[in-house]
Scaffold this active site. Structure first.
Site, PDB file in Angstrom:
ATOM      1  CE1 TYR A   1     -26.400  16.525  12.572  1.00  0.00           C
ATOM      2  CE2 TYR A   1     -27.696  14.705  13.421  1.00  0.00           C
ATOM      3  CZ  TYR A   1     -26.698  15.176  12.600  1.00  0.00           C
ATOM      4  OH  TYR A   1     -25.986  14.305  11.822  1.00  0.00           O
TER       5      TYR A   1
ATOM      6  CD  GLU B   1     -19.946   9.244   6.383  1.00  0.00           C
ATOM      7  OE1 GLU B   1     -18.713   9.255   6.350  1.00  0.00           O
ATOM      8  OE2 GLU B   1     -20.652   9.872   5.569  1.00  0.00           O
ATOM      9  N   PRO B   2     -22.079   7.042  11.494  1.00  0.00           N
ATOM     10  CG  PRO B   2     -22.305   5.526  13.275  1.00  0.00           C
ATOM     11  CD  PRO B   2     -21.521   5.784  12.014  1.00  0.00           C
ATOM     12  N   GLY B   3     -23.727   9.619  13.387  1.00  0.00           N
ATOM     13  CA  GLY B   3     -23.522  10.704  14.354  1.00  0.00           C
ATOM     14  C   GLY B   3     -24.596  10.595  15.412  1.00  0.00           C
TER      15      GLY B   3
ATOM     16  N   GLY C   1     -26.983   7.834   9.452  1.00  0.00           N
ATOM     17  CA  GLY C   1     -28.429   8.008   9.306  1.00  0.00           C
ATOM     18  C   GLY C   1     -29.291   7.099  10.153  1.00  0.00           C
TER      19      GLY C   1
ATOM     20  CB  CYS D   1     -39.460  37.373  19.979  1.00  0.00           C
ATOM     21  SG  CYS D   1     -38.933  38.061  21.531  1.00  0.00           S
ATOM     22  CD  GLU D   2     -39.264  33.027  15.035  1.00  0.00           C
ATOM     23  OE1 GLU D   2     -40.073  32.300  14.435  1.00  0.00           O
ATOM     24  OE2 GLU D   2     -38.283  33.531  14.515  1.00  0.00           O
TER      25      GLU D   2
ATOM     26  CE1 TYR E   1     -34.051  19.355   9.568  1.00  0.00           C
ATOM     27  CE2 TYR E   1     -33.578  19.056  11.899  1.00  0.00           C
ATOM     28  CZ  TYR E   1     -33.163  19.389  10.633  1.00  0.00           C
ATOM     29  OH  TYR E   1     -31.861  19.746  10.436  1.00  0.00           O
TER      30      TYR E   1
HETATM   31  N1  LLP Z   1     -22.543  11.387   6.827  1.00  0.00           N
HETATM   32  C1  LLP Z   1     -22.948  12.408   6.073  1.00  0.00           C
HETATM   33  C2  LLP Z   1     -22.330  12.636   4.759  1.00  0.00           C
HETATM   34  C3  LLP Z   1     -23.968  13.254   6.523  1.00  0.00           C
HETATM   35  O1  LLP Z   1     -24.377  14.263   5.752  1.00  0.00           O
HETATM   36  C4  LLP Z   1     -24.549  13.012   7.794  1.00  0.00           C
HETATM   37  C5  LLP Z   1     -25.606  13.880   8.291  1.00  0.00           C
HETATM   38  C6  LLP Z   1     -24.068  11.940   8.558  1.00  0.00           C
HETATM   39  C7  LLP Z   1     -23.068  11.140   8.033  1.00  0.00           C
HETATM   40  C8  LLP Z   1     -24.595  11.615   9.922  1.00  0.00           C
HETATM   41  O2  LLP Z   1     -25.950  11.334   9.935  1.00  0.00           O
HETATM   42  P1  LLP Z   1     -26.614  10.801  11.277  1.00  0.00           P
HETATM   43  O3  LLP Z   1     -26.047   9.439  11.553  1.00  0.00           O
HETATM   44  O4  LLP Z   1     -26.256  11.744  12.360  1.00  0.00           O
HETATM   45  O5  LLP Z   1     -28.066  10.769  11.012  1.00  0.00           O
HETATM   46  N2  LLP Z   1     -29.865  18.308  11.389  1.00  0.00           N
HETATM   47  C9  LLP Z   1     -30.624  17.136  11.035  1.00  0.00           C
HETATM   48  C10 LLP Z   1     -29.743  16.029  10.517  1.00  0.00           C
HETATM   49  C11 LLP Z   1     -28.909  16.450   9.348  1.00  0.00           C
HETATM   50  C12 LLP Z   1     -27.968  15.369   8.957  1.00  0.00           C
HETATM   51  C13 LLP Z   1     -26.917  15.892   8.057  1.00  0.00           C
HETATM   52  N3  LLP Z   1     -26.008  14.886   7.651  1.00  0.00           N
HETATM   53  C14 LLP Z   1     -31.426  16.680  12.239  1.00  0.00           C
HETATM   54  O6  LLP Z   1     -31.330  17.314  13.265  1.00  0.00           O
HETATM   55  O7  LLP Z   1     -32.179  15.723  12.151  1.00  0.00           O
END
Ligand code: LLP
Length: 456
Positions: free
Chosen positions: A407, A302-304, A260, A377-378, A350
């Protein structure tokens, strides 16, 4: 790599503009110019800076290692995964969080070690659970009582003991978009600590067969900049660990505080760096463990987004420009690019904001109030609602939108039957495709012409 070298700004580390001004310039990433990349691979194009991906991953990993002897960095596959990315992660010796059978299969296709995979999701199907257990994934994160029963019975049928975590909701409100906030009470994820759901789930896991409860997990939301939310969540989870110890006379060894961490999407934003968050949270974890008389657990994050988001820049080609007179008499220029909400749904979903830059040349023209829109088309197919772009921006120019690695491609759709873009990795002046562009035939292949038949 010292965590203090972590780049917190909008661009990937190896992105440069020649003759740069506020509108952009001749853009290159890791020595590959936008023009050449588009000539070779087409547009829109996701360009991922491989060294930047390594740098960011290592920065989070070393920040965690500096604080905790026992630690685990999971990369959240949902932000973006492909076989090549899974290979990089394996090479970087980090773990992987997947949340569907599909993501798991990508990891397995990359020969990613299954014991280093954690399987999430609030409604995993029986076949997904079966695949996960048969493939020997390290841990399954359980999200409901139904799932505790389901995983237990599938593990039993396979004659296995499955290591599990429980996903808990610590009741933390974070300042982010409602759709990406996940740890307040009224949410579909996890077991609430406050309502006693977490305690019940623990009891169920301890009494049911074929599960080894190894730890607890939470994820409070996404695109978060304040460290307080992580601290509150960690404190509440540690209290659960202490209660567990007093009830069961042993300790749960692992605590995963989720992902997050926020990143910059516009020039005036700054990412939250590993050193701004990990040592601060670590200090609290250590003092709380002492106060609660429990051992410091193995700490996982667990960052993404924080890893892959800034690594990637999307390059679009301008297809049309149109001046529209607004009610106040001013002009807004609509710049239509060759992608849009199908490769980046975030602004529409968002209200996410981005910056865009000319990528094929520099311009010293005056600024014009502009809106960057897609080809769908939006009316809501807007990538950037309000941006100053140079007056001479024209058809055929390239526009780059940075920080689109998370994402973007992973939430891409085929709306309007538009094939999803390719992803190209760049490094030291070389480029290679890691995900090819979809083509119309890929989409047509799904169409079936079948005679109707009665279902018995
Ligand atoms: N762990 C869990 C259990 C999660 O549900 C998520 C994201 C992450 C880790 C990774 O979060 P991050 O570090 O990437 O923020 N589509 C949305 C974000 C949805 C996140 C869903 N879960 C966007 O584009 O902002």
């Amino acid at each position: 790599m010292a965590a203090s070298n972590y780049p917190t700004e909008l661009f990937s580390s190896n992105l440069q503009f020649e003759n740069e001004n506020k509108f952009g310039g001749k853009l290159s990433i890791a020595g590959c110019t936008a023009e050449k990349l588009v000539a070779e691979f087409g547009s829109p194009l996701f360009v991922i800076d491989q060294d930047d991906f390594y740098l960011r991953t290592k920065a989070w990993k070393s920040a965690l290692e500096a604080e905790f002897a026992d630690n685990n960095l999971y990369y959240a596959a949902k932000s973006f995964i492909s076989v090549e990315i899974a290979k990089w992660l394996k090479d970087l010796n980090v773990s992987l969080d997947v949340c569907s059978g599909g993501e798991l299969l990508v990891a397995l296709a990359a020969k990613f070690p299954a014991p280093n995979i954690e399987f999430h999701g609030n409604n995993k199907s029986e076949s997904e659970i079966q695949l996960a257990i048969e493939s020997n994934v390290g841990v399954i994160v359980l999200d409901s009582l139904d799932e505790i029963n389901r995983v237990s019975s599938i593990a039993k049928s396979l004659n296995k003991i499955q290591k599990v975590y429980l996903r808990l909701t610590p009741g933390v409100e974070v300042h982010t978009h409602e759709f990406i906030s996940t740890a307040h009470e009224d949410v579909k994820f996890g077991f609430s600590i406050a309502s006693g759901g977490a305690a019940d789930a623990i009891d169920r896991c301890m009494s049911i067969g074929n599960l080894e409860l190894a730890g607890i997990h939470c994820h409070i939301g996404s695109q978060i900049f304040e460290v307080e939310g992580f601290i509150t969540a960690a404190k509440r989870l540690l209290e659960v660990l202490a209660l567990f110890k007093s009830k069961y006379g042993r300790e749960l060894a692992e605590l995963n505080i989720g992902g997050g961490y926020g990143i910059a999407y516009t020039l005036d934003e700054k990412a939250i760096s590993p050193e701004a968050v990990i040592p601060v949270v670590a200090k609290i974890i250590k003092s709380e463990c002492q106060r609660l008389n429990i051992s410091i657990p193995k700490i996982a994050i667990e960052p993404g987004r924080a890893i892959v988001g800034p690594t990637t820049t999307t390059i679009y080609k301008v297809g049309t420009t149109k001046d529209v007179t607004l009610a106040d008499g001013s002009i807004r220029r609509y710049i239509s690019v060759d992608g849009g909400m199908s490769d980046n749904i975030r602004p529409a979903l968002y209200g996410a904001t981005y910056s865009a830059f000319i990528a094929n040349r520099s311009s010293n023209e005056i600024a014009v109030k502009s809106r960057v829109v897609g080809k769908h088309c939006e009316s809501g197919d807007v990538l950037i609602s309000d941006i100053d772009l140079p007056k001479d921006l024209k058809v055929g120019d390239l526009l780059a939108i940075p920080s689109t690695g998370a994402y973007g491609r992973s939430m891409a759709s085929n709306y309007n039957h538009i094939p999803r873009p390719a992803v190209v990795a760049v490094q030291n002046g070389s480029a290679r495709l890691i995900l090819r562009r979809e083509n119309e035939q890929d989409l047509l292949n799904l169409d079936v012409v079948q005679a109707p038949r009665q279902l018995s």
